[in-house]
Design an enzyme around this catalytic site. Structure first.
Site, short mmCIF file in Angstrom:
data_model
loop_
_atom_site.label_atom_id
_atom_site.label_comp_id
_atom_site.label_asym_id
_atom_site.label_seq_id
_atom_site.Cartn_x
_atom_site.Cartn_y
_atom_site.Cartn_z
N ASP A 189 0.86 -1.18 0.00
CA ASP A 189 0.00 0.00 0.00
C ASP A 189 0.90 1.23 0.00
O ASP A 189 1.77 1.37 0.87
CB ASP A 189 -0.90 0.01 1.24
CG ASP A 189 -1.79 1.24 1.29
OD1 ASP A 189 -2.58 1.43 0.35
OD2 ASP A 189 -1.68 2.02 2.26
N GLU A 274 -1.32 -1.03 -6.20
CA GLU A 274 -2.43 -0.30 -6.81
C GLU A 274 -1.90 0.49 -8.01
O GLU A 274 -0.80 1.02 -7.97
CB GLU A 274 -3.05 0.67 -5.80
CG GLU A 274 -3.80 -0.03 -4.68
CD GLU A 274 -4.29 0.94 -3.62
OE1 GLU A 274 -5.51 1.14 -3.51
OE2 GLU A 274 -3.43 1.50 -2.91
N CYS A 327 -12.76 -3.41 5.37
CA CYS A 327 -12.21 -4.16 6.51
C CYS A 327 -11.61 -5.46 5.96
O CYS A 327 -12.30 -6.24 5.30
CB CYS A 327 -13.29 -4.46 7.53
SG CYS A 327 -12.74 -5.55 8.87
N CYS A 330 -13.73 -8.67 7.86
CA CYS A 330 -15.11 -9.06 7.54
C CYS A 330 -15.58 -8.59 6.16
O CYS A 330 -16.60 -9.05 5.66
CB CYS A 330 -16.06 -8.54 8.62
SG CYS A 330 -16.25 -6.73 8.59
N CYS A 347 -17.05 -4.88 13.47
CA CYS A 347 -16.91 -6.30 13.83
C CYS A 347 -15.90 -6.50 14.96
O CYS A 347 -15.69 -7.62 15.45
CB CYS A 347 -16.50 -7.14 12.62
SG CYS A 347 -14.80 -6.85 12.06
N ASP A 354 -2.85 1.71 7.19
CA ASP A 354 -2.08 1.34 6.00
C ASP A 354 -1.85 -0.17 5.91
O ASP A 354 -1.84 -0.74 4.82
CB ASP A 354 -0.73 2.07 6.00
CG ASP A 354 -0.90 3.57 5.82
OD1 ASP A 354 -1.88 3.99 5.19
OD2 ASP A 354 -0.05 4.33 6.32
#
Length: 370
Positions: A189, A274, A327, A330, A347, A354
């Site tokens: 990331d 990305e 997330c 979940c 959750c 990050d």
């Protein structure tokens, strides 16, 4: 067998006569490029609404100007031909939306020209390199050998703002690349303050931010330069100090990015990142200096070719993928402000923002690989 290209960059030490010839070649290449661009710009202004017709129009060639400007015959014709190719590529990128309209070249910027290997006109021997149109071989600091199976394709000679000369020798070679079975995968990331955060342990690259470190020295050196009389000996001496500071920062950045990309390419079979628009990010979020300092684009280029050489993969996921909002435990999504550095999900999952994004990037990459 796969054909690959690899460039080897070395320092050049031309004598006074050779420096004069290189300066003449730089100037002629710049002159031809600007003359061709001037003609294309006039045509573009007349017919810019008919873009398809503009694409099909032929470019003027350097030979067109040789009768009017005889000095062009004194330099390497391949260098002039490459100026035409570079302008054609710039136009193609503009029409395909990848770049702005081509700009005129200035002698104040970095000077360079490219020549090609034709009938063994480029030779490396005894610490010297023979280049087309230059009578005597130029002294070269060849700090590593070019493998015997690498064929020289072209050479780019450049002069930096600090007055140093370099040559980048592009070679072609064949390699039997077998795809590696993907077992070890990491997601990265992008991080503004440390280059990236990896998915496995949440560790940062800890990029030292060389440009930020040098800002105070640069500001002081540039203040002194602004007080000097432009063109004087003292002004030139101070200009070199400023240029050396910028050059040192760029070299430090490049060295760090080479080491980090090699480390990742050695330890993992696939790296997921990305597909970011760094220019857009720097403009939209006012992070120009930080984005420039990180050199993310350079880092991904290094990473891509180092992985490819080993039969490994660099996977780019869509830039609109909500890696920050999602997330990683979940799968729920929520808006999270830039100032919030810890991701807390309903959750009960809590993790560094990050690190959570890096895990999401990895999971999306694994989905694409599957």
């Amino acid at each position: 067998m796969t054909k690959l290209n690899k460039a080897f960059k070395f320092r050049l030490y031309p004598n006074k006569e050779q420096q004069g010839f290189l300066a003449k070649t730089f100037g002629c290449v710049r002159f031809v490029y600007n003359k061709m661009l001037e003609e294309r710009k006039e045509t573009y202004e007349k017919f810019k609404d008919a873009k398809e017709q503009l694409k099909e129009q032929k470019f003027p060639t350097p030979a067109k100007y040789k009768d009017e400007f005889p000095f062009l015959k004194e330099v390497d014709s391949l260098a002039l031909a490459n100026a035409q190719i570079h302008l054609q590529n710039a136009y193609k990128n503009f029409f395909e939306g990848r770049a702005e309209f081509p700009k005129f070249k200035s002698k104040k910027k970095k000077q360079s020209y490219t020549t090609n290997m034709v009938n063994s006109n480029i030779k490396l021997e005894n610490g010297h390199i023979k280049l087309p149109k230059i009578k005597k071989p130029i002294k070269i600091k060849q700090h590593r050998e070019i493998p015997a199976d690498h064929k020289i394709k072209s050479c780019t000679i450049s002069k930096t703002k600090t007055g140093k000369y370099y040559i980048s020798i592009l070679t072609e070679y064949e390699k039997d690349i077998q795809p590696v079975e993907i077992r070890k995968v990491v997601g990265l990331d992008f991080a503004m303050d440390g280059l990236y955060v990896e998915s496995e342990r949440g560790e940062k690259a800890n990029y030292p931010r060389y440009y930020r470190q040098a800002l105070d020295k640069l500001a002081k050196a540039q203040r002194i330069l602004s007080r000097r009389k432009k063109g004087s000996a003292r002004w030139e001496k101070q200009r070199l100090k400023v240029a050396n500071l910028y050059e040192k920062t760029a070299n430090q950045r490049r060295n760090f990015l080479h080491h980090k990309s090699k480390e990742l390419a050695t330890n993992y079979d696939a790296v997921i990142i990305e597909d970011l628009d760094m220019k857009g990010m720097s403009q939209a979020l006012n992070f120009g200096k930080s984005v420039h300092d990180n050199g993310w684009g350079m880092f991904t280029n290094f990473l891509e070719y180092k992985l490819k050489e080993q039969g490994k993969q660099l996977v780019k996921i869509d830039k609109w993928f909500p890696s920050t909002k999602k997330c990683s435990c979940c799968g729920k999504e929520k808006e999270i402000p830039l100032s919030e550095r810890v991701y807390k999900c309903s959750c009960g999952f809590v993790l560094d923002r990050d690190h959570n994004s890096a895990i999401n990037v990895k999971n999306e990459g694994l989905r694409l690989l599957a």
